[in-house]
Design an enzyme around this catalytic site. Sequence first.
Site, PDB file in Angstrom:
ATOM      1  CB  THR A  14      -0.952  -0.035   1.260  1.00  0.00           C
ATOM      2  OG1 THR A  14      -1.785  -1.173   0.955  1.00  0.00           O
ATOM      3  CG2 THR A  14      -1.799   1.233   1.241  1.00  0.00           C
ATOM      4  CB  VAL A  15       3.486   2.669   2.478  1.00  0.00           C
ATOM      5  CG1 VAL A  15       4.325   3.783   2.339  1.00  0.00           C
ATOM      6  CG2 VAL A  15       2.514   2.511   3.582  1.00  0.00           C
ATOM      7  CB  ALA A  34      14.617  16.840  -3.938  1.00  0.00           C
ATOM      8  NE  ARG A  46       5.707 -10.965  -0.139  1.00  0.00           N
ATOM      9  CZ  ARG A  46       5.210 -11.151   1.240  1.00  0.00           C
ATOM     10  NH1 ARG A  46       5.336 -12.285   1.852  1.00  0.00           N
ATOM     11  NH2 ARG A  46       4.767 -10.249   1.424  1.00  0.00           N
ATOM     12  CD  GLU A 131       8.257  12.567  10.647  1.00  0.00           C
ATOM     13  OE1 GLU A 131       7.627  12.499  11.745  1.00  0.00           O
ATOM     14  OE2 GLU A 131       9.315  13.639  10.925  1.00  0.00           O
ATOM     15  CB  ILE A 138       1.518  12.547  12.955  1.00  0.00           C
ATOM     16  CG1 ILE A 138       0.098  12.248  12.843  1.00  0.00           C
ATOM     17  CG2 ILE A 138       1.690  13.599  14.000  1.00  0.00           C
ATOM     18  CD1 ILE A 138      -0.470  11.855  14.230  1.00  0.00           C
ATOM     19  N   GLY A 189     -10.638  -3.510   6.383  1.00  0.00           N
ATOM     20  CA  GLY A 189      -9.337  -3.512   6.523  1.00  0.00           C
ATOM     21  C   GLY A 189      -8.451  -2.642   7.260  1.00  0.00           C
ATOM     22  CG  ASP A 203       1.122  -0.745  15.285  1.00  0.00           C
ATOM     23  OD1 ASP A 203       1.851  -0.701  14.451  1.00  0.00           O
ATOM     24  OD2 ASP A 203       0.493   0.342  15.791  1.00  0.00           O
ATOM     25  CE  LYS A 207       2.435   2.864  14.734  1.00  0.00           C
ATOM     26  NZ  LYS A 207       1.053   3.289  14.364  1.00  0.00           N
TER      27      LYS A 207
END
Length: 434
Positions: A14-15, A34, A46, A131, A138, A189, A203, A207
């Site tokens: 997804t990311v 940049a 994969r 980040e 965030i 999801g 999780d 963090k």
Amino acid sequence: MERPMRLGIAGLGTVGASLARLLADKRDVYGMRAGRSLEVAAVSARDRTRDRGVDLSAAAWFDDPVALARDAEIDLFVELVGGSDGAAFESVKAALNRGLPVVTANKALLAHHGLQLARLAQKRGAPIFFEAAAAGGIPIIKTMREALRGNTVERVYGILNGTCNYMLTRMEREGIAFDACLADAQRLGYAEADPTFDIGGFDAAHKLALLTSLAFGCEIDLDAIFIEGISTVTNADIEAAAELGYRIKLLAVAQRTESGIEQRVHPTMIPAHSALAQVDGVTNAVAVDTDLLGSVLLVGPGAGGNATASAVLSDIIDAAQGVRLPAFGLEPAKLAPYRRARMRAHEGGYYIRLSVLDRVGAFASIARRMAENDISLESIVQRKPESGKAAETVPVILITHETTEAAVRRALDAVSRDGHLSGEPRMIRIEALD
């Protein structure tokens, strides 16, 4: 303009797919920011046949992320594979050993191996950016590592898991039972097929481990975090919290105490009027209590393709501009050894729910045990009696004034031994917020 920075992206979920699409769609914008164009030179995933909504035919394809990290044609390695070990760990090490900047969104990797990787990064002169690892979109890492450098942090805390926040919000608003709410979260999801990592608090703990190091200039110690998930939170607890002026959130907290640094993740009652209590659904929030600015609160999406890719892009642009900062704010050798505060020394108020056998002497015994442990009660709420299988019981809710966790646990152990309860006592910590 300098020659393009050639990116190697490991992981096209997804990311990763969102990142690749954004780099293709806004190539000129990001190149201008940049100071040099950003080019996806190589990728690893994969499944080569999956449609990711972006043309990657010009990029070299690697089945092995480690081989990608070693490719001489890339200038920066982006790790979006996930997992604390295996391909993620080995590929990041391979990139750093080559002196390549690394951008990662992998909180588990850093929570387990962050100090080792930070040392390797310093040795090889290769920065590591993360980040996206602490709170999705965030910008809390940059805020703590750069914007708050003039402040002393006393406490960092927040809602760091969107799955849990979504479930607790729906349980409160709609009266949905935990299991039904979890099934909905999985269908939409928001929760994995195996939701343990989220609902168990792990999780959020990963963090928090990163934020603790940044906040207090100390080494990471994931094992020092007290972790309690939300699976024991009931609709009765949520209803009682509302009546008493609180809302229940899965809170991750790290704070400086006289005995050391306390880290904890657990369901928490917070005042309903507080800013953090207004954060609902899959949204995340992080608050930092400082000496100069007071409390700083950042709120936003904690997950999702574009939100997380936003943070990854910010790191890529920093790397392209030559930003070189220690991963955790200080050089690894200057990070203080972690000094753990005893969890049972934690001080605060507590919500206690008891199912008391309806018989003579029960309430007097409970009051005595509380007094023996110097626990002062702010309120006592007795609910309508309910029928139990063994005997008639009365639901009783106690709210304590500030006390220690050790005292509360001693008192509840004694109450249980006295034989006046049906089932186990239920305790939820109360956090004092502005």
